[in-house]
Motif scaffolding. Structure first.
Motif, PDB file in Angstrom:
ATOM      1  N   UNK A  90       0.834  -1.206   0.000  1.00  0.00           N
ATOM      2  CA  UNK A  90       0.000   0.000   0.000  1.00  0.00           C
ATOM      3  C   UNK A  90       0.874   1.264   0.000  1.00  0.00           C
ATOM      4  N   UNK A  91       1.926   1.280   0.840  1.00  0.00           N
ATOM      5  CA  UNK A  91       2.826   2.433   0.909  1.00  0.00           C
ATOM      6  C   UNK A  91       3.574   2.628  -0.408  1.00  0.00           C
ATOM      7  N   UNK A  92       4.020   1.513  -0.997  1.00  0.00           N
ATOM      8  CA  UNK A  92       4.733   1.590  -2.277  1.00  0.00           C
ATOM      9  C   UNK A  92       3.814   2.130  -3.372  1.00  0.00           C
ATOM     10  N   UNK A  93       2.579   1.677  -3.356  1.00  0.00           N
ATOM     11  CA  UNK A  93       1.601   2.151  -4.332  1.00  0.00           C
ATOM     12  C   UNK A  93       1.365   3.658  -4.184  1.00  0.00           C
ATOM     13  N   UNK A  94       1.225   4.119  -2.931  1.00  0.00           N
ATOM     14  CA  UNK A  94       0.995   5.544  -2.679  1.00  0.00           C
ATOM     15  C   UNK A  94       2.199   6.393  -3.098  1.00  0.00           C
ATOM     16  N   UNK A 133       4.512  10.163  -6.928  1.00  0.00           N
ATOM     17  CA  UNK A 133       5.592  10.477  -7.872  1.00  0.00           C
ATOM     18  C   UNK A 133       5.024  10.765  -9.263  1.00  0.00           C
ATOM     19  N   UNK A 134       4.070   9.977  -9.688  1.00  0.00           N
ATOM     20  CA  UNK A 134       3.445  10.169 -11.006  1.00  0.00           C
ATOM     21  C   UNK A 134       2.696  11.496 -11.047  1.00  0.00           C
ATOM     22  N   UNK A 135       2.058  11.852  -9.948  1.00  0.00           N
ATOM     23  CA  UNK A 135       1.320  13.105  -9.890  1.00  0.00           C
ATOM     24  C   UNK A 135       2.264  14.302  -9.996  1.00  0.00           C
ATOM     25  N   UNK A 136       3.430  14.201  -9.321  1.00  0.00           N
ATOM     26  CA  UNK A 136       4.422  15.273  -9.390  1.00  0.00           C
ATOM     27  C   UNK A 136       4.972  15.421 -10.801  1.00  0.00           C
ATOM     28  N   UNK A 137       5.211  14.312 -11.480  1.00  0.00           N
ATOM     29  CA  UNK A 137       5.699  14.356 -12.860  1.00  0.00           C
ATOM     30  C   UNK A 137       4.690  15.031 -13.772  1.00  0.00           C
ATOM     31  N   UNK A 138       3.424  14.718 -13.598  1.00  0.00           N
ATOM     32  CA  UNK A 138       2.376  15.323 -14.435  1.00  0.00           C
ATOM     33  C   UNK A 138       2.285  16.833 -14.184  1.00  0.00           C
TER      34      UNK A 138
END
Length: 227
Positions: free
Chosen positions: A206-210, A215-220
């Motif tokens: 769960x932590x790895x997924x979050x 990280x993906x949100x920051x890249x976007x």
């Protein structure tokens, strides 16, 4: 005999009868009180005997011991041993047989509380994972002329509950709790067809997924600003 004499005789007889009743009444009442006291004493004695039997049964009930609850990931299930001995004799024999594998933290031999007869299987806990694996290698080993079946306890239904087990009034609540655990286990694992991940491992996932999601949100957001 004239009528007046008959009346006097009748009155005299009634007086004598009443006097006799008055004389015997206290004796009769005393007997009744004695009988009542005897009955009360008998009931108290019977109740005391029942309480003593309940206490004795509680002392004999294997599910009222500290070893009754303690199954975990390092618990092995052992069966096919000789069940003719007492619970203590069976436990001692199993402890001696598996002592070569390492430190045993628990040896639990379920019995029928009312008869004292072994259910024919036992749970043994090892202190470390390596000792647990070593104990599993004793599958098929000889104990008193019998070949033991030794497997991981979690693969057996007895690990989660006890079927066809009457037990005594003291351990019925524990049987109910064990049956509930077995029911939940069936729901989680499909009756043992698939393995459920441990809560710790699920938390890591769960932590790895979050983290990846953040990280993906920051890249976007970075791409949006650059654009």
């Amino acid at each position: 005999m004239d009528e007046s004499k008959l009346k006097r005789c009748s009155a005299s007889s009634s007086s004598h009868a009443e006097a006799a009743d008055e004389a015997t009444y206290p004796v009769q009442k005393e007997r009744e009180l004695d009988d009542l006291e005897t009955e009360v004493h008998a009931r108290k004695k019977q109740k005391q005997k029942q309480e003593e039997e309940t206490t004795e049964k509680k002392q004999q009930c294997c599910f009222d011991t500290k070893d009754a609850d303690g199954n975990n990931d390092r618990t092995i299930f052992v069966t096919d041993f000789d069940t003719s001995g007492s619970r203590d004799e069976i436990r001692s024999a199993l402890a001696k047989h598996f002592s070569s594998c390492g430190e045993l933290t628990r040896v639990f031999v379920p019995i029928e509380c009312e008869t004292g007869v072994s259910r024919g299987y036992a749970f043994i806990n090892l202190k470390t994972r390596d000792e647990f694996e070593a104990a599993l290698t004793l599958d098929g080993s000889d104990l008193g002329g019998r070949k033991l079946l030794v497997i991981k306890a979690k693969k057996r239904e007895e690990y989660y509950g006890y079927g066809d087990f009457k037990g005594c009034e003291i351990c019925r609540a524990m049987f109910y709790a064990a049956g509930l655990r077995h029911y939940k286990w069936n729901l989680r694992t499909g009756g043992g067809k698939f393995v459920r991940l441990s809560p710790e491992f699920e938390e890591k996932i769960r932590l790895l997924y979050n983290e990846r999601l953040a990280s993906r949100k920051m890249e976007e957001e970075s791409k949006t600003k650059d654009g």
